[in-house]
Each structure stands twice: as C-alpha cells, then as structure tokens.
Design a protein around this motif. Structure first.
Motif, PDB file in Angstrom:
ATOM      1  N   LEU A  58      -0.320  34.133  57.819  1.00 26.27           N
ATOM      2  CA  LEU A  58       0.109  32.825  58.319  1.00 26.27           C
ATOM      3  C   LEU A  58       1.528  32.888  58.881  1.00 26.27           C
ATOM      4  O   LEU A  58       1.816  32.303  59.936  1.00 26.27           O
ATOM      5  CB  LEU A  58       0.027  31.787  57.198  1.00 26.27           C
ATOM      6  CG  LEU A  58      -1.387  31.391  56.749  1.00 26.27           C
ATOM      7  CD1 LEU A  58      -1.343  30.586  55.465  1.00 26.27           C
ATOM      8  CD2 LEU A  58      -2.101  30.609  57.846  1.00 26.27           C
ATOM      9  N   ASP A  83       2.581  30.065  61.670  1.00 28.27           N
ATOM     10  CA  ASP A  83       2.148  28.810  61.038  1.00 28.27           C
ATOM     11  C   ASP A  83       2.857  28.660  59.689  1.00 28.27           C
ATOM     12  O   ASP A  83       2.249  28.798  58.619  1.00 28.27           O
ATOM     13  CB  ASP A  83       0.630  28.816  60.863  1.00 28.27           C
ATOM     14  CG  ASP A  83       0.079  27.429  60.541  1.00 28.27           C
ATOM     15  OD1 ASP A  83       0.885  26.523  60.247  1.00 28.27           O
ATOM     16  OD2 ASP A  83      -1.156  27.263  60.580  1.00 28.27           O
ATOM     17  N   ASP A  96       4.040  25.995  58.300  1.00 22.91           N
ATOM     18  CA  ASP A  96       3.596  24.844  57.520  1.00 22.91           C
ATOM     19  C   ASP A  96       2.417  25.211  56.628  1.00 22.91           C
ATOM     20  O   ASP A  96       2.372  24.833  55.448  1.00 22.91           O
ATOM     21  CB  ASP A  96       3.209  23.691  58.448  1.00 22.91           C
ATOM     22  CG  ASP A  96       4.419  23.037  59.101  1.00 22.91           C
ATOM     23  OD1 ASP A  96       5.537  23.180  58.561  1.00 22.91           O
ATOM     24  OD2 ASP A  96       4.244  22.408  60.152  1.00 22.91           O
ATOM     25  N   ALA A  97       1.476  25.963  57.171  1.00 24.50           N
ATOM     26  CA  ALA A  97       0.313  26.372  56.373  1.00 24.50           C
ATOM     27  C   ALA A  97       0.727  27.365  55.295  1.00 24.50           C
ATOM     28  O   ALA A  97       0.218  27.320  54.166  1.00 24.50           O
ATOM     29  CB  ALA A  97      -0.761  26.973  57.274  1.00 24.50           C
ATOM     30  N   GLN A 150       2.360  25.403  52.505  1.00 26.53           N
ATOM     31  CA  GLN A 150       1.380  24.672  51.708  1.00 26.53           C
ATOM     32  C   GLN A 150       0.637  25.613  50.773  1.00 26.53           C
ATOM     33  O   GLN A 150       0.356  25.279  49.614  1.00 26.53           O
ATOM     34  CB  GLN A 150       0.393  23.954  52.617  1.00 26.53           C
ATOM     35  CG  GLN A 150      -0.471  22.935  51.891  1.00 26.53           C
ATOM     36  CD  GLN A 150       0.376  21.829  51.274  1.00 26.53           C
ATOM     37  OE1 GLN A 150       1.211  21.228  51.938  1.00 26.53           O
ATOM     38  NE2 GLN A 150       0.152  21.571  49.981  1.00 26.53           N
ATOM     39  N   LEU A 151       0.317  26.819  51.264  1.00 24.81           N
ATOM     40  CA  LEU A 151      -0.356  27.816  50.426  1.00 24.81           C
ATOM     41  C   LEU A 151       0.510  28.181  49.233  1.00 24.81           C
ATOM     42  O   LEU A 151       0.010  28.267  48.094  1.00 24.81           O
ATOM     43  CB  LEU A 151      -0.654  29.065  51.254  1.00 24.81           C
ATOM     44  CG  LEU A 151      -1.243  30.256  50.495  1.00 24.81           C
ATOM     45  CD1 LEU A 151      -2.624  29.926  49.946  1.00 24.81           C
ATOM     46  CD2 LEU A 151      -1.300  31.487  51.396  1.00 24.81           C
TER      47      LEU A 151
END
Length: 255
Positions: free
Chosen positions: A129, A134, A136-137, A140-141
C-alpha cells in the motif's frame, strides 16, 4: 546524531521507547505521572519518527539511545519499551547490561523471534500500500491491526497522526540500513517485566511468554483486555502497573 527528547522530574532515570507505529507522544498518559512518582523521565523519538529526522546512513537504535544517555550524563536507566521500543530495549540490555537498571516491556518485539506467516503477510500488505502511494489505506490497516478493543477513537486518531508522520519522514529519506550487531538475550541481568496483550497478534504474546526462560530475572504478565498498545488503551491501569514494578526495583526520589 541527537535524538529529539523530553525530560522531566528527578530521581532514578527512566527512558521511554516508543512503538514502531507511534513516536514519543504515545507516552503522554505516563509522562507526568511517572515524573511525579519520583523519577527522572526521558522519552525520545527514534530515527525517522516524530521530530527526529530519518537517518542518512547506516545506524543502530541501541547505539543512538546509549549516546543519548551519555549526553544527559546518565549512567544507568530503567527502560520502558513498547513493541519496536521493546526490541531496542532488549538489545541495549543485552549489549550494555551495565547501563540498564530494570526493563519493562510492553508487547515487545525481539530480533530472536522468527515472525509468523500472518505477521509477514501484514507487513507485506502495508508495504504494498505504501509503495502504491495509498497512505490512507496503509494507515487504516495499521490502526485496525494494532489497536485492541479498548482503544477508543482518541487512541485511534493519535496512532493515525503518529504513523502518518513516520511515513512522511521515512519516505522522504528512502531506504537506509539499520545495523544489527549480534547479541544474546542471556546476557541481560536487569530485572524484567514482560507484558503481553491477550488481544494482540500472537507473535508478541509468544515473545513475552518466552522471556522468563531466557533471562536471569524476568516474569511474564498477560493483560487479557489489551491489544498491542496497552499503555494507550488503558493508560491509568498501565501507569499503575509500571509504577508498582519500578517501586519494587528502584527507590524513587522522596517527594
């Protein structure tokens, strides 16, 4: 290189070392209570975290921390390390046992632990990611993977902010080798409290459970409610736990 740090209080020295998804701000709940309990408390940002720049050449976290203690004129300190900071604490205590008066490890990592397939897969997902841009992803992970059920929205937001800062600093610097000199955990002499979280990833539970068999003076305590960051998830309870352990091993300054 000088690590960014804060210090407060008087008495036996305590050094707080942060997790790899955080920086020294993770210790905000423990910072003043430990100083008020009669200790000189230091917290620092390791390289590439918080206010400490990423390294521009090969480095070693343990050497950086010992250099910080030298700069502050501290001969011996108790180390309180979370996760990545716990792994660094173990290395310091093994390579420089003369510098460590006690160890409190919260869901610590360990260089001697072979990561499980699940932990490797998590790291690979994060890396993919990040490489794809990415963030943001990826953030979040990390928040979903590492914060236990007791971590509320304030905790999740704090980790989000600290991890984003680490991504920004480290991505701007690129890959730099971390030096890993050999050491043996059996060389550790400091009294040790190894804390694990019942809701944490299994690897870190196994590390904590195994330390009493490998160290001269260690005991294991599992917190059934805790994820990977118990000092943030239930800060008052963990502060009390740390204060009790340190009070058994170190004589705080009289207030």
């Amino acid at each position: 290189m000088t690590l960014s740090y804060d210090t407060a209080g008087d008495g036996p020295a305590l050094l707080l070392l942060h997790a790899g998804i955080c920086d020294r701000r993770m210790w905000d709940p423990q910072w003043r209570p430990l100083a008020d309990a009669g200790y000189q408390v230091i917290r620092c940002d390791l390289r590439g975290f918080g206010e400490t720049p990423a390294p521009d050449g090969p480095y070693n976290n343990a050497d950086d921390v010992v250099a910080l203690l030298d700069a502050l004129g501290i001969e011996r300190a108790a180390l309180i390390g979370a996760s990545y900071g716990g792994k660094t604490s173990l290395e310091i205590a093994a390579r420089r046992p003369d510098r460590v008066s006690a160890l409190a490890l919260l869901c610590a990592g360990s260089d001697s632990h072979e990561p499980s397939d699940a932990l490797v897969a998590l790291g690979e997902r994060e890396e993919a990611l990040v490489e794809a841009g990415d963030l943001d992803a990826a953030l979040q992970l990390m928040v979903d993977s590492w914060i236990g059920p007791e971590g509320d929205d304030t905790v999740r937001e704090a980790v989000h902010v600290m991890q984003r800062r680490a991504y920004e600093v480290q991505l701007a610097a690129g890959d730099v080798a971390q030096l890993r000199p050999p050491y043996e955990l059996s060389a550790i002499t400091a009294p040790t409290l190894a804390v694990s979280g019942g809701q944490d990833i299994e690897d870190f539970r196994r590390i904590a459970e195994g330390l009493p068999a490998r160290l001269a003076d260690a005991r294991h305590l599992e917190l059934p409610w805790a994820g990977h960051l118990p000092s943030m998830e239930r800060p008052a309870e963990v502060t009390e736990l740390l204060t009790a352990f340190l009070g058994e091993r170190l004589a705080p300054a009289v207030r």
